[in-house]
Write a protein that holds these residues in place. Structure first.
Motif, PDB file in Angstrom:
ATOM      1  N   SER A  55       0.836  -1.196   0.000  1.00 30.38           N
ATOM      2  CA  SER A  55       0.000   0.000   0.000  1.00 30.38           C
ATOM      3  C   SER A  55       0.875   1.252   0.000  1.00 30.38           C
ATOM      4  N   GLY A  56       0.331   2.324  -0.596  1.00 29.55           N
ATOM      5  CA  GLY A  56       1.131   3.542  -0.711  1.00 29.55           C
ATOM      6  C   GLY A  56       2.158   3.414  -1.806  1.00 29.55           C
ATOM      7  N   ALA A  57       1.727   2.884  -2.943  1.00 29.42           N
ATOM      8  CA  ALA A  57       2.640   2.450  -3.998  1.00 29.42           C
ATOM      9  C   ALA A  57       3.660   3.503  -4.414  1.00 29.42           C
ATOM     10  N   ILE A  58       3.209   4.703  -4.778  1.00 35.35           N
ATOM     11  CA  ILE A  58       4.139   5.728  -5.257  1.00 35.35           C
ATOM     12  C   ILE A  58       5.173   6.050  -4.188  1.00 35.35           C
ATOM     13  N   TYR A  59       4.721   6.213  -2.953  1.00 32.69           N
ATOM     14  CA  TYR A  59       5.636   6.484  -1.845  1.00 32.69           C
ATOM     15  C   TYR A  59       6.604   5.330  -1.647  1.00 32.69           C
ATOM     16  N   GLN A  60       6.098   4.103  -1.636  1.00 30.93           N
ATOM     17  CA  GLN A  60       6.942   2.944  -1.374  1.00 30.93           C
ATOM     18  C   GLN A  60       7.957   2.716  -2.499  1.00 30.93           C
ATOM     19  N   TRP A  61       7.515   2.857  -3.744  1.00 30.12           N
ATOM     20  CA  TRP A  61       8.431   2.632  -4.863  1.00 30.12           C
ATOM     21  C   TRP A  61       9.528   3.692  -4.905  1.00 30.12           C
ATOM     22  N   SER A  62       9.157   4.956  -4.735  1.00 36.38           N
ATOM     23  CA  SER A  62      10.158   6.021  -4.784  1.00 36.38           C
ATOM     24  C   SER A  62      11.112   5.918  -3.601  1.00 36.38           C
ATOM     25  N   ARG A  63      10.607   5.485  -2.464  1.00 36.61           N
ATOM     26  CA  ARG A  63      11.444   5.317  -1.282  1.00 36.61           C
ATOM     27  C   ARG A  63      12.504   4.237  -1.507  1.00 36.61           C
ATOM     28  N   PHE A  98       8.849  13.068  -0.288  1.00 41.08           N
ATOM     29  CA  PHE A  98       8.283  14.102  -1.146  1.00 41.08           C
ATOM     30  C   PHE A  98       7.312  13.523  -2.174  1.00 41.08           C
ATOM     31  N   ALA A  99       7.587  12.329  -2.686  1.00 38.36           N
ATOM     32  CA  ALA A  99       6.639  11.697  -3.610  1.00 38.36           C
ATOM     33  C   ALA A  99       5.306  11.456  -2.917  1.00 38.36           C
ATOM     34  N   GLY A 100       5.360  10.949  -1.678  1.00 37.89           N
ATOM     35  CA  GLY A 100       4.134  10.728  -0.920  1.00 37.89           C
ATOM     36  C   GLY A 100       3.438  12.027  -0.563  1.00 37.89           C
ATOM     37  N   TRP A 101       4.208  13.040  -0.198  1.00 40.77           N
ATOM     38  CA  TRP A 101       3.664  14.356   0.154  1.00 40.77           C
ATOM     39  C   TRP A 101       2.941  14.981  -1.033  1.00 40.77           C
ATOM     40  N   PHE A 102       3.588  14.943  -2.199  1.00 38.22           N
ATOM     41  CA  PHE A 102       2.964  15.488  -3.408  1.00 38.22           C
ATOM     42  C   PHE A 102       1.661  14.765  -3.729  1.00 38.22           C
ATOM     43  N   MET A 103       1.681  13.437  -3.620  1.00 37.17           N
ATOM     44  CA  MET A 103       0.510  12.658  -3.998  1.00 37.17           C
ATOM     45  C   MET A 103      -0.650  12.859  -3.036  1.00 37.17           C
ATOM     46  N   GLY A 107      -2.378   3.899 -11.579  1.00 37.88           N
ATOM     47  CA  GLY A 107      -1.592   3.067 -10.670  1.00 37.88           C
ATOM     48  C   GLY A 107      -2.298   2.725  -9.377  1.00 37.88           C
ATOM     49  N   SER A 108      -3.600   3.036  -9.279  1.00 40.22           N
ATOM     50  CA  SER A 108      -4.327   2.795  -8.033  1.00 40.22           C
ATOM     51  C   SER A 108      -4.377   1.319  -7.647  1.00 40.22           C
ATOM     52  N   ALA A 109      -4.241   0.436  -8.637  1.00 41.69           N
ATOM     53  CA  ALA A 109      -4.192  -0.994  -8.311  1.00 41.69           C
ATOM     54  C   ALA A 109      -3.028  -1.289  -7.378  1.00 41.69           C
ATOM     55  N   GLY A 110      -1.938  -0.540  -7.539  1.00 44.00           N
ATOM     56  CA  GLY A 110      -0.793  -0.706  -6.647  1.00 44.00           C
ATOM     57  C   GLY A 110      -1.090  -0.229  -5.240  1.00 44.00           C
ATOM     58  N   GLU A 111      -1.941   0.809  -5.109  1.00 39.58           N
ATOM     59  CA  GLU A 111      -2.291   1.313  -3.784  1.00 39.58           C
ATOM     60  C   GLU A 111      -3.049   0.270  -2.968  1.00 39.58           C
ATOM     61  N   LEU A 112      -3.791  -0.594  -3.646  1.00 38.60           N
ATOM     62  CA  LEU A 112      -4.601  -1.599  -2.960  1.00 38.60           C
ATOM     63  C   LEU A 112      -3.946  -2.974  -2.973  1.00 38.60           C
ATOM     64  N   ALA A 113      -2.633  -3.012  -3.171  1.00 43.32           N
ATOM     65  CA  ALA A 113      -1.933  -4.294  -3.317  1.00 43.32           C
ATOM     66  C   ALA A 113      -2.062  -5.173  -2.081  1.00 43.32           C
ATOM     67  N   GLU A 114      -2.058  -4.577  -0.901  1.00 43.34           N
ATOM     68  CA  GLU A 114      -2.141  -5.369   0.332  1.00 43.34           C
ATOM     69  C   GLU A 114      -3.541  -5.913   0.574  1.00 43.34           C
ATOM     70  N   GLU A 115      -4.498  -5.492  -0.248  1.00 44.68           N
ATOM     71  CA  GLU A 115      -5.874  -5.978  -0.122  1.00 44.68           C
ATOM     72  C   GLU A 115      -6.282  -6.824  -1.323  1.00 44.68           C
ATOM     73  N   THR A 116      -5.297  -7.173  -2.162  1.00 47.30           N
ATOM     74  CA  THR A 116      -5.552  -7.904  -3.404  1.00 47.30           C
ATOM     75  C   THR A 116      -4.944  -9.293  -3.335  1.00 47.30           C
ATOM     76  N   HIS A 117      -5.666 -10.287  -3.794  1.00 46.50           N
ATOM     77  CA  HIS A 117      -5.124 -11.635  -3.886  1.00 46.50           C
ATOM     78  C   HIS A 117      -4.057 -11.699  -4.984  1.00 46.50           C
ATOM     79  N   LEU A 142      -2.466   5.560   0.863  1.00 41.45           N
ATOM     80  CA  LEU A 142      -1.167   6.228   0.821  1.00 41.45           C
ATOM     81  C   LEU A 142      -0.842   6.841   2.184  1.00 41.45           C
ATOM     82  N   MET A 143      -1.814   7.521   2.780  1.00 42.57           N
ATOM     83  CA  MET A 143      -1.603   8.124   4.098  1.00 42.57           C
ATOM     84  C   MET A 143      -1.336   7.047   5.143  1.00 42.57           C
ATOM     85  N   PHE A 144      -2.066   5.946   5.082  1.00 42.47           N
ATOM     86  CA  PHE A 144      -1.846   4.825   5.999  1.00 42.47           C
ATOM     87  C   PHE A 144      -0.427   4.279   5.863  1.00 42.47           C
ATOM     88  N   SER A 145       0.024   4.108   4.629  1.00 45.00           N
ATOM     89  CA  SER A 145       1.346   3.532   4.386  1.00 45.00           C
ATOM     90  C   SER A 145       2.454   4.435   4.930  1.00 45.00           C
TER      91      SER A 145
END
Length: 514
Positions: free
Chosen positions: A98-106, A116-121, A251-261, A344-347
């Motif tokens: 979860s929080g794909a953009i933040y996690q990937w850029s991190r 900053f990627a997470g902040w912008f998003m 890319g929202s599918a990536g945001e819900l990755a932890e809730e996806t089989h 994203l905020m949760f992540s």
């Protein structure tokens, strides 16, 4: 770290158990309920883009600057965004968090880049959700006059229209916040039903347009009257903002990755499919509208957009049915954006990167939902909506600027990723998941595709930020708004520096195949 094969589950474990152990291997304890399938994952990205909402809102913008030939900006923006989506898909296969953009850029660029990627998003998604919610004002009063609660003028730019838009948008945000708090199962069911309605609606609109064509598809070669001053190429570049505004959020599918089989296989596929399906449906809608419009020169197509075309060729009952479908699209678009923002905020909170991180990272054990982020996002969206009452021009400018923040956040993934590729990422060749299936990867195409994604992103940031009075200050009342994009980005960066957490994120990133 060398490339590794992801650990296989021991014994007769279910796929959910395997997904959970996979997440533990990346440094996180499973907290969210894993219940989303392939279609629900696709729906998350498709409903964020929501062509039935955004093209209805923005068709007039593109046509007014570029004439019928503005259509060609659509496939060009799609190709650029598809380069970005391919990179996102490869990262989604390796970091289904979860929080794909933040996690990937991190993981690609380090803690500061990730912050900053997470902040912008977060900022962009809050404003974008508010902008989606306000679109109800364009639709509901046309369905039934009773939805115009304040005054008589339904125009968003009028005092009564602006105030009524805030009332309708706030009511919608209360509803989407409630759904997000109830749980991901309800969100998924509603979103999936809504996306099905939207797909049917898009198909119906396209069919209506093509069966009522006044001219052939060669109309897309016509530059109209937009090429007079200051030259068609410049006008055409400006018209490309319409497509740039629409094709984000895939890319929202990536945001819900932890809730996806099985997210390592599902998310990469649905990221690409959500963007591709949106591009195909949107392209057909644009061509169909240009073919079916009663007139290309009376000014109404630029001023009124797709509703003008539909009103002219459909009787009232069928036109009303399509407007109801558009209202559904606005609803699920708002729901999808708010859901992505809350994850994203949760992540980020789970990593200790936000104030009140403990509260924001708490997951309700019954619903499996991070309720505090959902409520906070909803409140923030309503607060942003209130700007529209005071000045609709400022609200419109603010929503335009926030698209720049999304593109910057995307570049904070693609640029560090390119640096890592040049250092040899991912080493060891293609990885496989716990069942031995190859993960999505670009292979030898990784570097050229990544370079194209970075070049496209840089060009679009410049195009979106360019201080154009006709975009940011069309009435000429507030000259400062012409510079809204660079000034807003600067302000967001400064506030981000002030709020930048001083400590290290927790847990330390686990890099797969780096």
């Amino acid at each position: 770290m060398s490339s590794t094969t992801l650990p296989a589950p021991e014994g007769p474990s279910t796929s959910t158990t395997s997904d959970h152990s996979d997440l533990v291997g990346l440094g996180y304890e499973p907290q969210l309920h894993r219940s989303l399938g392939k279609f629900a994952s696709f729906a998350a990205g498709f409903s964020f883009v929501s062509i039935l909402t955004t093209i209805f809102q923005l068709f007039g913008l593109g046509f007014s600057f570029g004439g019928p030939a503005f259509f060609f900006t659509w496939p060009l923006v799609f190709l650029g965004q598809f380069m970005v989506a391919l990179n996102f898909a490869e990262l989604a296969a390796r970091y289904p968090i979860s929080g794909a953009i933040y996690q990937w850029s991190r993981r690609m660029g380090g803690e500061i880049v990730g912050w900053f990627a997470g902040w912008f998003m977060i900022i962009a998604q809050i404003v974008t959700a508010a902008a989606a919610a306000i679109a109800l004002q364009v639709v509901l009063p046309s369905i039934w006059s009773g939805f115009q609660i304040v005054g008589d003028d339904t125009a968003l730019t009028s005092p009564s229209g602006a105030a009524n838009a805030v009332i309708l948008g706030s009511a919608l945000l209360v509803l989407t916040t409630t759904i997000n708090c109830i749980g991901v199962n309800w969100m998924s069911r509603i979103n999936s039903i809504g996306v099905t309605c939207e797909i049917v609606g898009v198909a119906a609109v396209v069919l209506v347009f093509f069966t009522h064509a006044e001219r052939g598809p060669q109309v897309v070669l016509d530059t109209g009257s937009a090429g007079a001053e200051p030259g068609y190429i410049w006008a055409w570049i400006v018209s490309g903002l319409m497509a740039a505004y629409v094709m984000v959020g895939f890319g929202s599918a990536g945001e819900l990755a932890e809730e996806t089989h099985n997210p390592r296989r599902v998310a990469p596929r649905t990221i690409r499919l959500a963007l591709s399906a949106s591009a195909l449906g949107g392209g057909l809608m644009i061509v169909g509208a240009l073919m079916a419009a009663p007139s290309l020169t009376d000014g109404r197509l630029a001023a009124e957009g797709l509703p003008y075309v539909l009103d002219s060729i459909l009787s009232s009952p069928w036109g009303t049915v399509l407007l109801i479908d558009v209202a559904i699209a606005v609803f699920i678009c708002t729901l999808a954006i708010q859901t992505a923002a809350s994850r994203l905020m949760f992540s980020m909170a789970r990593d200790g990167r936000l104030p009140a991180s403990k509260l924001l990272s708490t997951v309700n054990t019954r619903t499996g939902t991070p309720m505090a982020p959902s409520v906070l996002i909803g409140i923030a969206c309503v607060a942003v909506l209130a700007v529209n009452v005071g000045n609709a021009a400022i609200f419109t400018t603010l929503t335009s600027v926030c698209i720049v923040l999304i593109y910057l956040a995307y570049m904070m993934v693609t640029v560090p990723l390119l640096v890592q590729r040049l250092k040899g990422w991912p080493r060891g060749g293609m990885q496989v998941d716990s069942e031995g299936t190859k993960l999505f990867g670009l292979g030898v195409l990784g570097i050229p595709v990544n370079i194209l994604a970075v070049l496209y992103g840089g060009l679009m940031v410049v195009n979106l930020s360019w201080p154009r009075a006709e975009i940011f200050n069309p009435t000429g009342e507030f000259p400062i708004l012409q510079w809204a994009a660079p000034l807003t980005v600067l302000a967001v960066v400064v506030v981000g520096i002030v709020c930048l957490p001083r400590g290290k994120a927790h847990p330390k990133p686990v890099t797969i195949g780096a």
